[in-house]
Design an enzyme around this catalytic site. Sequence first.
Site, PDB file in Angstrom:
ATOM      1  N   GLU A   1      42.618  78.509  64.803  1.00 33.92           N
ATOM      2  CA  GLU A   1      43.794  79.215  64.294  1.00 33.92           C
ATOM      3  C   GLU A   1      44.226  80.278  65.303  1.00 33.92           C
ATOM      4  OE1 GLU A   1      44.119  78.920  59.769  1.00 33.92           O
ATOM      5  OE2 GLU A   1      42.842  80.624  60.191  1.00 33.92           O
TER       6      GLU A   1
ATOM      7  N   HIS B   1      37.742  84.272  59.385  1.00 32.66           N
ATOM      8  CA  HIS B   1      39.207  84.247  59.471  1.00 32.66           C
ATOM      9  C   HIS B   1      39.681  85.435  60.309  1.00 32.66           C
ATOM     10  CE1 HIS B   1      43.406  84.441  58.339  1.00 32.66           C
ATOM     11  NE2 HIS B   1      43.291  83.173  57.978  1.00 32.66           N
TER      12      HIS B   1
ATOM     13  N   SER C   1      50.895  78.740  60.515  1.00 31.45           N
ATOM     14  CA  SER C   1      52.272  78.331  60.205  1.00 31.45           C
ATOM     15  C   SER C   1      52.446  76.823  60.048  1.00 31.45           C
ATOM     16  CB  SER C   1      53.246  78.892  61.258  1.00 31.45           C
ATOM     17  OG  SER C   1      53.232  80.303  61.213  1.00 31.45           O
TER      18      SER C   1
HETATM   19  P1  PGA Z   1      49.677  80.553  57.555  1.00 24.39           P
HETATM   20  O1  PGA Z   1      48.132  81.018  57.455  1.00 24.39           O
HETATM   21  O2  PGA Z   1      49.702  79.079  57.236  1.00 24.39           O
HETATM   22  O3  PGA Z   1      50.389  81.379  56.532  1.00 24.39           O
HETATM   23  O4  PGA Z   1      50.120  80.823  58.947  1.00 24.39           O
HETATM   24  C1  PGA Z   1      47.096  80.217  57.943  1.00 24.39           C
HETATM   25  C2  PGA Z   1      45.781  80.905  57.744  1.00 24.39           C
HETATM   26  O5  PGA Z   1      45.712  82.131  57.798  1.00 24.39           O
HETATM   27  O6  PGA Z   1      44.756  80.236  57.507  1.00 24.39           O
END
Ligand code: PGA
Length: 256
Positions: A173, A94, A219
Amino acid sequence: MRRPIIAGNWKMNKALAEAETLALGIVEKFKETNVDIILCPPFTALQKVGEICKGSPIFLGAQDLFYEENGPWTGEISASQLIDIGCKYVIIGHSERRQIFKEDDIIINKKIKQALKHNLSPIFCVGETEKQRKEGREKEIVERQIRLGLKDIDLTFRILNSKFRIPLVIAYEPVWAIGTGNTCKSEDAEKMHIFIRNLISELYTKDLGDVMRILYGGSVKPDNIDAIMKMPNIDGCLVGGCSLDVSSFCRIIEFR
Ligand code: PGA
């Protein structure tokens, strides 16, 4: 066909009683589902959430693991400990771990190998920063993360041995979209997913590229999930903030 996945990454949130309420709300709503739902609570709530998910179609996932088997690694959690508590998935690489905890591609590669060795399915996260995207380097960055993260990992062998279910999921991501409210446009995310799928086909086989499940994260909310899930190469989402609330997470799982 690629079965969709909606995974909730609760990050460092929820005391035990809150975790219980959240998990119960989701489990009660989805007794049957066409989506693989994965809950990734903090380590302290894994056991409780695992008990709640037992007998339901909902999978338990962890947010990280360490690549050694056991021993003097203060603060770390091993793959076998996660398996023991009922985890099927584990998030690896991550961006918060890459950036804040300085995990590099070599560490991430070791973690992926360790997870696969124990039959834990990695949710392998990749993505560029805002600066890298502004410089037009998003494909170069993601390609490098994937090549190094999957170095010396024979997924072709694994696909044959797990009856065409690949025990690894990729999550694209973009760092600038995580927790910021700035979702990547679904068309732009789709382009990156096609790029990733082609890269997997090149690194392994076309068959493997075709069945690899690639999630979008950053998001994701009830009001953008439908557009995101309409994209043919987006197979699901890794959800942070909106996975912390029963009604918003359930709406995301019920994408249209
Ligand atoms: P978020 O986080 O949906 O709050 O943007 C996504 C993630 O970190 O996996």
